[in-house]
Design a protein around this motif. Structure first.
Motif, PDB file in Angstrom:
ATOM      1  N   LEU A  52       0.835  -1.199   0.000  1.00 23.14           N
ATOM      2  CA  LEU A  52       0.000   0.000   0.000  1.00 23.14           C
ATOM      3  C   LEU A  52       0.874   1.255   0.000  1.00 23.14           C
ATOM      4  CD1 LEU A  52      -3.000   0.513  -0.085  1.00 23.14           C
ATOM      5  CD2 LEU A  52      -2.997   0.757   2.383  1.00 23.14           C
ATOM      6  N   LEU A  53       1.976   1.193   0.740  1.00 30.45           N
ATOM      7  CA  LEU A  53       2.912   2.319   0.755  1.00 30.45           C
ATOM      8  C   LEU A  53       3.452   2.586  -0.635  1.00 30.45           C
ATOM      9  CD1 LEU A  53       5.267   2.051   3.864  1.00 30.45           C
ATOM     10  CD2 LEU A  53       3.979   4.034   3.107  1.00 30.45           C
ATOM     11  N   HIS A  54       3.806   1.496  -1.348  1.00 34.66           N
ATOM     12  CA  HIS A  54       4.363   1.639  -2.691  1.00 34.66           C
ATOM     13  C   HIS A  54       3.376   2.281  -3.642  1.00 34.66           C
ATOM     14  CE1 HIS A  54       7.144  -1.963  -1.690  1.00 34.66           C
ATOM     15  NE2 HIS A  54       7.614  -0.845  -1.238  1.00 34.66           N
ATOM     16  N   LYS A  55       2.092   2.006  -3.428  1.00 33.69           N
ATOM     17  CA  LYS A  55       1.078   2.536  -4.334  1.00 33.69           C
ATOM     18  C   LYS A  55       0.912   4.045  -4.174  1.00 33.69           C
ATOM     19  CE  LYS A  55      -1.539  -1.687  -5.058  1.00 33.69           C
ATOM     20  NZ  LYS A  55      -0.867  -1.950  -6.340  1.00 33.69           N
ATOM     21  N   ARG A  56       1.339   4.572  -3.044  1.00 32.07           N
ATOM     22  CA  ARG A  56       1.116   5.998  -2.794  1.00 32.07           C
ATOM     23  C   ARG A  56       2.305   6.874  -3.174  1.00 32.07           C
ATOM     24  NH1 ARG A  56      -2.303   6.389   2.839  1.00 32.07           N
ATOM     25  NH2 ARG A  56      -4.073   5.186   2.111  1.00 32.07           N
ATOM     26  N   ILE A  57       3.445   6.281  -3.476  1.00 29.95           N
ATOM     27  CA  ILE A  57       4.605   7.126  -3.752  1.00 29.95           C
ATOM     28  C   ILE A  57       4.691   7.473  -5.240  1.00 29.95           C
ATOM     29  CG2 ILE A  57       5.891   6.291  -1.761  1.00 29.95           C
ATOM     30  CD1 ILE A  57       7.568   4.582  -3.600  1.00 29.95           C
ATOM     31  N   THR A  58       5.419   8.538  -5.531  1.00 31.44           N
ATOM     32  CA  THR A  58       5.540   8.982  -6.926  1.00 31.44           C
ATOM     33  C   THR A  58       6.374   7.978  -7.721  1.00 31.44           C
ATOM     34  OG1 THR A  58       7.579  10.196  -6.497  1.00 31.44           O
ATOM     35  CG2 THR A  58       5.513  11.411  -6.201  1.00 31.44           C
TER      36      THR A  58
ATOM     37  N   LYS B 238      10.112   8.366  -6.884  1.00 35.59           N
ATOM     38  CA  LYS B 238      10.531   7.771  -5.604  1.00 35.59           C
ATOM     39  C   LYS B 238      10.521   6.253  -5.703  1.00 35.59           C
ATOM     40  CE  LYS B 238       9.369  11.527  -2.486  1.00 35.59           C
ATOM     41  NZ  LYS B 238       8.375  12.096  -1.586  1.00 35.59           N
ATOM     42  N   LEU B 239       9.516   5.737  -6.391  1.00 30.94           N
ATOM     43  CA  LEU B 239       9.419   4.280  -6.567  1.00 30.94           C
ATOM     44  C   LEU B 239      10.652   3.753  -7.317  1.00 30.94           C
ATOM     45  CD1 LEU B 239       7.518   1.726  -6.332  1.00 30.94           C
ATOM     46  CD2 LEU B 239       6.683   2.321  -8.595  1.00 30.94           C
TER      47      LEU B 239
ATOM     48  N   PHE C  10       9.109  -3.496  -8.788  1.00 33.44           N
ATOM     49  CA  PHE C  10       9.009  -3.498 -10.246  1.00 33.44           C
ATOM     50  C   PHE C  10       7.590  -3.871 -10.673  1.00 33.44           C
ATOM     51  CE2 PHE C  10       9.556  -5.129 -14.552  1.00 33.44           C
ATOM     52  CZ  PHE C  10      10.208  -4.043 -15.130  1.00 33.44           C
ATOM     53  N   GLY C  11       6.968  -4.770  -9.927  1.00 36.05           N
ATOM     54  CA  GLY C  11       5.577  -5.157 -10.203  1.00 36.05           C
ATOM     55  C   GLY C  11       4.647  -3.960 -10.121  1.00 36.05           C
ATOM     56  N   GLU C  12       4.901  -3.091  -9.151  1.00 36.00           N
ATOM     57  CA  GLU C  12       4.087  -1.878  -9.003  1.00 36.00           C
ATOM     58  C   GLU C  12       4.281  -0.951 -10.210  1.00 36.00           C
ATOM     59  OE1 GLU C  12       1.712  -0.749  -7.226  1.00 36.00           O
ATOM     60  OE2 GLU C  12       1.791   1.362  -7.787  1.00 36.00           O
ATOM     61  N   LEU C  13       5.543  -0.828 -10.647  1.00 37.15           N
ATOM     62  CA  LEU C  13       5.838  -0.005 -11.824  1.00 37.15           C
ATOM     63  C   LEU C  13       5.155  -0.595 -13.061  1.00 37.15           C
ATOM     64  CD1 LEU C  13       7.615   2.527 -12.174  1.00 37.15           C
ATOM     65  CD2 LEU C  13       9.454   1.034 -12.959  1.00 37.15           C
ATOM     66  N   TYR C  14       5.200  -1.915 -13.167  1.00 38.11           N
ATOM     67  CA  TYR C  14       4.531  -2.606 -14.280  1.00 38.11           C
ATOM     68  C   TYR C  14       3.038  -2.277 -14.273  1.00 38.11           C
ATOM     69  CZ  TYR C  14       2.692  -6.358 -17.219  1.00 38.11           C
ATOM     70  OH  TYR C  14       2.034  -7.058 -18.200  1.00 38.11           O
ATOM     71  N   ASP C  15       2.423  -2.383 -13.107  1.00 41.68           N
ATOM     72  CA  ASP C  15       0.975  -2.128 -13.015  1.00 41.68           C
ATOM     73  C   ASP C  15       0.623  -0.702 -13.429  1.00 41.68           C
ATOM     74  OD1 ASP C  15       0.603  -4.705 -12.178  1.00 41.68           O
ATOM     75  OD2 ASP C  15       0.569  -4.207 -10.042  1.00 41.68           O
ATOM     76  N   ARG C  16       1.505   0.237 -13.128  1.00 42.29           N
ATOM     77  CA  ARG C  16       1.230   1.633 -13.482  1.00 42.29           C
ATOM     78  C   ARG C  16       1.338   1.869 -14.990  1.00 42.29           C
ATOM     79  NH1 ARG C  16       4.167   5.389  -8.789  1.00 42.29           N
ATOM     80  NH2 ARG C  16       3.310   4.228  -7.026  1.00 42.29           N
ATOM     81  N   TYR C  17       2.237   1.142 -15.665  1.00 39.89           N
ATOM     82  CA  TYR C  17       2.544   1.496 -17.049  1.00 39.89           C
ATOM     83  C   TYR C  17       2.297   0.421 -18.108  1.00 39.89           C
ATOM     84  CZ  TYR C  17       4.432   5.941 -15.576  1.00 39.89           C
ATOM     85  OH  TYR C  17       4.535   7.212 -15.087  1.00 39.89           O
TER      86      TYR C  17
END
Lengths: 190, 64
Positions: free
Chosen positions: A5-11, A14-15, A28-35
């Motif tokens: 959840l913390l990762h989802k809130r950062i820019t 920062k990620l 990296f999974g979070e970055l993947y989900d964003r893009y």
């Protein structure tokens, strides 16, 4: 609060900084989900079919994981990523000799020998998007990518200087050439 | 969706969604890459060449 959840809130920036220092696949999974969808749609603009666009997207994310350390924060992460995507796609298109032969109608040169015209953005914005899409497919992928970075992804001249590692006048000349090519291609479409 | 006056913003009026199964493939590749990078870091700095087999759109002999 859980870590995901913390990762989802950062820019993005920062990620990526955390990802570079930790190499955690979860980040990296979070970055993947964003893009993922954005990268995929950009790949669709250069690929022959959806399968090729999926393969390109998969390879781009793998290479992104390997090369993420080269992001130096000189532009927004999204601008850097889109430039990374276009570079990969341009190399793919140029590498594909079979497609080069098949698409012999490409290599649309500016002005057919006429001097370069200064095309104001207002004239560019009068073009119809569906016909523009076809015109972009007629010009060199390098020209297409600089136009997309500038006019679709809102990269500034300063961003383009950092991304392309060339000076301001060189960026402006490349944009001028690309605009001439796309406008000529647009007006020559049947 | 409101149309933008900049036609470059309207090139993709029907955005496509990447199939969800691609995520697993990417994360599996990333896990392998991460392992290779950790292992090869110990013995060489040329880990990209060790990873060339993972790519679908790049020929092995072209990777650098």
């Amino acid at each position: 609060m859980s870590l995901p959840l913390l990762h989802k809130r950062i820019t993005d920036e920062k990620l990526v900084k955390k990802l570079i220092s930790s190499r955690e696949p979860e980040l990296f999974g979070e970055l993947y989900d964003r893009y993922a969808d954005k990268v995929f749609n950009k790949c669709c603009g250069f690929a022959i079919d959806l399968q090729e666009a999926e393969d390109l997207t998969q390879d781009i994310f793998l290479l992104l994981y390997i090369k993420i350390g080269s992001f130096q924060g000189r532009s927004k992460f999204s601008t850097w990523l889109y430039s990374f995507v276009y570079n990969f796609c341009v190399n793919h298109v140029n590498r594909n000799k079979y497609r080069k032969m098949k698409d012999s109608s490409r290599n649309f040169e500016e002005g057919d020998g006429n001097p370069l015209q200064e095309i104001p953005d207002s004239s560019l914005f009068e073009l119809k998007s569906q016909k523009l899409k076809k015109a972009l497919d007629q010009i060199e992928p390098e020209d297409k990518s600089i136009l997309l970075l500038k006019y679709q992804d809102d990269a500034t001249i300063k961003d383009l200087m950092a991304l392309l590692q060339i000076g301001e006048s060189a960026v402006k000349m490349r944009l001028k050439r690309a605009k001439n090519k796309v406008v000529n291609a647009y007006h020559n479409l049947k | 969706m409101q149309k933008n006056s900049n036609p470059f913003k309207n090139l993709n009026t029907k955005p496509k969604q990447l199939p969800v199964e691609i995520r697993k493939k990417v994360m599996d590749d990333v896990a392998i890459a991460s392992l290779f990078m950790d292992l090869t870091f110990l013995v060489t700095d040329s880990y990209p060449s060790a990873l060339k087999g993972l790519f679908k759109t790049i020929d092995s002999n072209e990777f650098n």
